[in-house]
Design a protein around this motif. Structure first.
Motif, PDB file in Angstrom:
ATOM      1  N   MET A 137       4.145   7.939  -0.689  1.00  0.00           N
ATOM      2  CA  MET A 137       3.299   7.751  -1.868  1.00  0.00           C
ATOM      3  C   MET A 137       3.385   8.963  -2.792  1.00  0.00           C
ATOM      4  SD  MET A 137      -0.162   6.420   0.028  1.00  0.00           S
ATOM      5  CE  MET A 137      -0.089   5.325   1.452  1.00  0.00           C
ATOM      6  N   LYS A 138       2.719   8.822  -3.932  1.00  0.00           N
ATOM      7  CA  LYS A 138       2.539   9.983  -4.793  1.00  0.00           C
ATOM      8  C   LYS A 138       1.666  11.000  -4.070  1.00  0.00           C
ATOM      9  CE  LYS A 138       3.071   7.467  -9.155  1.00  0.00           C
ATOM     10  NZ  LYS A 138       2.488   7.104 -10.463  1.00  0.00           N
ATOM     11  N   THR A 198       0.802  -1.217   0.000  1.00  0.00           N
ATOM     12  CA  THR A 198       0.000   0.000   0.000  1.00  0.00           C
ATOM     13  C   THR A 198       0.835   1.267   0.000  1.00  0.00           C
ATOM     14  OG1 THR A 198      -1.711  -1.171   1.224  1.00  0.00           O
ATOM     15  CG2 THR A 198      -1.849   1.206   1.220  1.00  0.00           C
ATOM     16  N   VAL A 199       1.972   1.243   0.675  1.00  0.00           N
ATOM     17  CA  VAL A 199       2.746   2.457   0.871  1.00  0.00           C
ATOM     18  C   VAL A 199       3.974   2.522  -0.032  1.00  0.00           C
ATOM     19  CG1 VAL A 199       4.026   3.820   2.570  1.00  0.00           C
ATOM     20  CG2 VAL A 199       1.938   2.639   3.239  1.00  0.00           C
ATOM     21  N   LEU A 200       4.663   1.400  -0.174  1.00  0.00           N
ATOM     22  CA  LEU A 200       5.958   1.434  -0.855  1.00  0.00           C
ATOM     23  C   LEU A 200       5.912   0.946  -2.299  1.00  0.00           C
ATOM     24  CD1 LEU A 200       8.214   0.108   2.047  1.00  0.00           C
ATOM     25  CD2 LEU A 200       7.660   2.466   1.453  1.00  0.00           C
ATOM     26  N   VAL A 201       4.851   0.258  -2.696  1.00  0.00           N
ATOM     27  CA  VAL A 201       4.828  -0.320  -4.041  1.00  0.00           C
ATOM     28  C   VAL A 201       3.705   0.276  -4.896  1.00  0.00           C
ATOM     29  CG1 VAL A 201       4.675  -2.443  -5.389  1.00  0.00           C
ATOM     30  CG2 VAL A 201       5.872  -2.453  -3.193  1.00  0.00           C
ATOM     31  N   LEU A 202       2.472  -0.098  -4.601  1.00  0.00           N
ATOM     32  CA  LEU A 202       1.366   0.261  -5.489  1.00  0.00           C
ATOM     33  C   LEU A 202       1.197   1.772  -5.696  1.00  0.00           C
ATOM     34  CD1 LEU A 202      -1.330  -2.382  -4.431  1.00  0.00           C
ATOM     35  CD2 LEU A 202       0.373  -2.504  -6.253  1.00  0.00           C
ATOM     36  N   PRO A 203       1.173   2.600  -4.633  1.00  0.00           N
ATOM     37  CA  PRO A 203       0.983   4.035  -4.882  1.00  0.00           C
ATOM     38  C   PRO A 203       2.182   4.712  -5.534  1.00  0.00           C
ATOM     39  CG  PRO A 203       0.333   3.437  -2.645  1.00  0.00           C
ATOM     40  CD  PRO A 203       1.110   2.292  -3.203  1.00  0.00           C
ATOM     41  N   LYS A 204       3.336   4.059  -5.525  1.00  0.00           N
ATOM     42  CA  LYS A 204       4.494   4.605  -6.224  1.00  0.00           C
ATOM     43  C   LYS A 204       4.492   4.227  -7.699  1.00  0.00           C
ATOM     44  CE  LYS A 204       7.889   5.031  -2.488  1.00  0.00           C
ATOM     45  NZ  LYS A 204       8.198   6.446  -2.747  1.00  0.00           N
ATOM     46  N   GLY A 217       3.485  -8.762  -9.181  1.00  0.00           N
ATOM     47  CA  GLY A 217       2.873  -8.250 -10.403  1.00  0.00           C
ATOM     48  C   GLY A 217       3.130  -6.764 -10.588  1.00  0.00           C
ATOM     49  N   ALA A 218       3.044  -5.996  -9.484  1.00  0.00           N
ATOM     50  CA  ALA A 218       3.297  -4.560  -9.580  1.00  0.00           C
ATOM     51  C   ALA A 218       4.745  -4.277  -9.959  1.00  0.00           C
ATOM     52  CB  ALA A 218       2.957  -3.885  -8.252  1.00  0.00           C
ATOM     53  N   LEU A 219       5.676  -5.057  -9.401  1.00  0.00           N
ATOM     54  CA  LEU A 219       7.087  -4.856  -9.738  1.00  0.00           C
ATOM     55  C   LEU A 219       7.359  -5.219 -11.193  1.00  0.00           C
ATOM     56  CD1 LEU A 219       8.772  -6.235  -6.486  1.00  0.00           C
ATOM     57  CD2 LEU A 219       8.508  -3.845  -7.180  1.00  0.00           C
TER      58      LEU A 219
END
Length: 496
Positions: free
Chosen positions: A331-332, A26-32, A169-171
């Motif tokens: 995040m963004k 939630t904080v380090l992967v998807l919103p970035k 998957g996000a990476l």
């Protein structure tokens, strides 16, 4: 409490590991990596899948846990219970699929004001149905494993494996190996992988009994179907309460807002993971208590779980609220619009945890039908509140609507359990725990900004942990804290 402690400990460890992975997601992967609109799309698909799966299940998840104790006979393949558990929901899914596909024009009309949103939803509309099938299978197998008291592996796959797959998957998307279409398919495929793992585990432990049998010879079929029907209405109401906000934010505002709201919603969900770990084992245990009519043990369990939930919930709620600036800094910038939403949802979820296992007591009791009244009334109120508040307050309106729903349903259930069965969740230690949490939280809040958000976060979290833990030990507000510390000290001494 032996089996509760063993399974609860495993589930708690798994849940906290899942909490860490969820934070990373939630904080380090998807919103970035993903834009709010993209996260909003996957959130809408997940909400649609959850609602479709609950409707198709016909309440058989709850029915499975409620009635499995009557069928538990390993040498007889549990008397055909698993095929019965699967058959009705799969038939229901076929009917739901037809209605869902036929209703596409109506659903798409809700998003007519946002052309880009319509294009995305039109492209992935069918995949919401595919995801619903996997969610249905996961829920049914999870219910079966609950009845078998095999809850740890189910928690592991859903809290850890699923999140690792989504992170992977996000990476891959960030590295350019997947485009967004590929990521969405990966996202859906992750749930299919979890379903396959649960089925394989059931076979591994020798509990994959697929030979049909006459279940009516064990319990009346009408009784089980009747329970399932009432559980269905209750579950659908529960899903409406928990998921309709995301769908209505996406349709009343846009998918970007849904992505921001979904991220805030997940941050607040970190608070309930230890509650869920306990509830997984509490559900079948309460069913057994009702079977033997053991109200004294149920009353003790009710109050002990409430104290534990209060202690953990206060700590996690304060830890998240005090460090929101640090969390959103990862995040963004667009996602920071959800900070007020997080605070409102944290307060509601804390109240939900403090009121204990009231919902499970009602659902597993002989008066389970009354839970439908609570859920249906609150589901209707949630929809009406969202319709009223979202157009004026946006994300904050959705959070307020969800908070009102959670508080009201728990007040109603707590009163009903006390009035009907003479059981209430509170003892004199609960107000003391709340006071200690307020003192520790106030002290941590007074810590000023120091050099950086990271340093400030570490100082606040350390002070909160030391002061809150010290006060709990000094007052013995929750005896399990002192008992756990003493056990750790004894083990440390014996290992020297």
């Amino acid at each position: 409490m032996g089996i509760v402690q063993r399974q609860g400990l495993r589930n708690t460890i798994i849940s906290y590991a899942g909490l860490g992975l969820g934070f990373v997601n939630t904080v380090l992967v998807l919103p970035k990596i993903l834009e709010p609109q993209q996260i909003g799309l996957t959130g809408v698909l997940a909400a649609i899948a959850t609602m479709l799966a609950q409707i198709a299940a016909f309440g058989f998840g709850n029915m499975g846990v409620r009635f499995f104790p009557y069928f538990r006979k390993p040498e007889a393949g549990h008397q055909g219970f698993l095929p019965f558990l699967l058959s009705v929901p799969l038939l229901g899914f076929a009917l739901v699929a037809v209605l869902y596909l036929a209703g596409k024009p109506l659903v798409m009309s809700w998003y007519a004001d946002e052309a880009t949103d319509m294009v995305l939803l039109d492209q992935y509309y069918f995949w919401g149905l595919v995801l619903a099938l996997f969610v249905l299978l996961i829920n049914l197998w999870d219910a079966y494993l609950k009845g078998l008291y095999h809850t740890a592996f189910s928690s592991f796959t859903q809290e850890i494996v699923l999140r690792l797959l989504i992170t992977g998957g996000a990476l891959l998307f960030a590295a350019g190996y997947l485009d967004f279409h590929g990521y969405v398919l990966w996202y859906i495929g992750a749930s299919s992988g979890v379903a396959v793992l649960l089925i394989a585990y059931t076979a591994f432990v020798g509990e994959l009994h697929l030979r049909p049998a006459s279940v009516a010879s064990v319990r009346p079929l009408r009784e089980m179907l009747s329970f399932g029907a009432f559980a269905l209405l209750g579950n659908v109401s529960g899903v409406v309460i928990s998921s309709i906000d995301s769908l209505m934010v996406s349709s009343k505002v846009d998918l970007d807002a849904a992505g921001i709201y979904g991220t805030a919603f997940f941050i607040s969900t970190a608070l309930v993971l230890p509650f869920r770990a306990l509830y997984k084992i509490a559900f079948p245990l309460l069913a057994d208590y009702w079977k033997s009519n053991d109200l004294p043990r149920m009353a003790d369990f009710y109050q002990r779980t409430t104290r534990l939930n209060t202690m953990l919930g206060c700590y996690l709620a304060l830890g998240i609220a005090l460090n929101l600036d640090f969390i959103y800094a990862q995040m963004k910038p667009a996602y920071a619009a959800g900070s007020a939403t997080v605070l409102i949802l944290l307060a509601a979820r804390l109240f939900d945890g403090i009121t204990g296992v009231n919902g499970l007591i009602v659902v597993t009791s002989p008066r389970y039908r009354y839970d439908l009244i609570f859920n249906a009334s609150l589901a209707l109120a949630t929809v009406l509140l969202n319709l009223l508040l979202i157009p004026h307050l946006g994300l904050t309106g959705a959070a307020v609507a969800a908070a009102i729903a959670l508080v009201c349903i728990n007040l109603a259930r707590t009163w009903f359990v006390w009035y009907s069965f003479g059981l209430q969740p509170f003892d004199r230690r609960v107000p003391l725990i709340l006071l200690l949490a307020a003192v520790a939280g106030g002290a941590a809040w007074l810590v000023p900004f120091v050099h950086s958000l990271l340093v400030t976060m570490l100082l606040r979290s350390t002070l909160l942990t030391v002061l809150y833990g010290g006060l709990l030990l000094a007052t013995n507000a929750e005896p399990q804290v002192r008992e756990t510390l003493q056990k750790l000290l004894r083990r440390s001494r014996s290992s020297r």
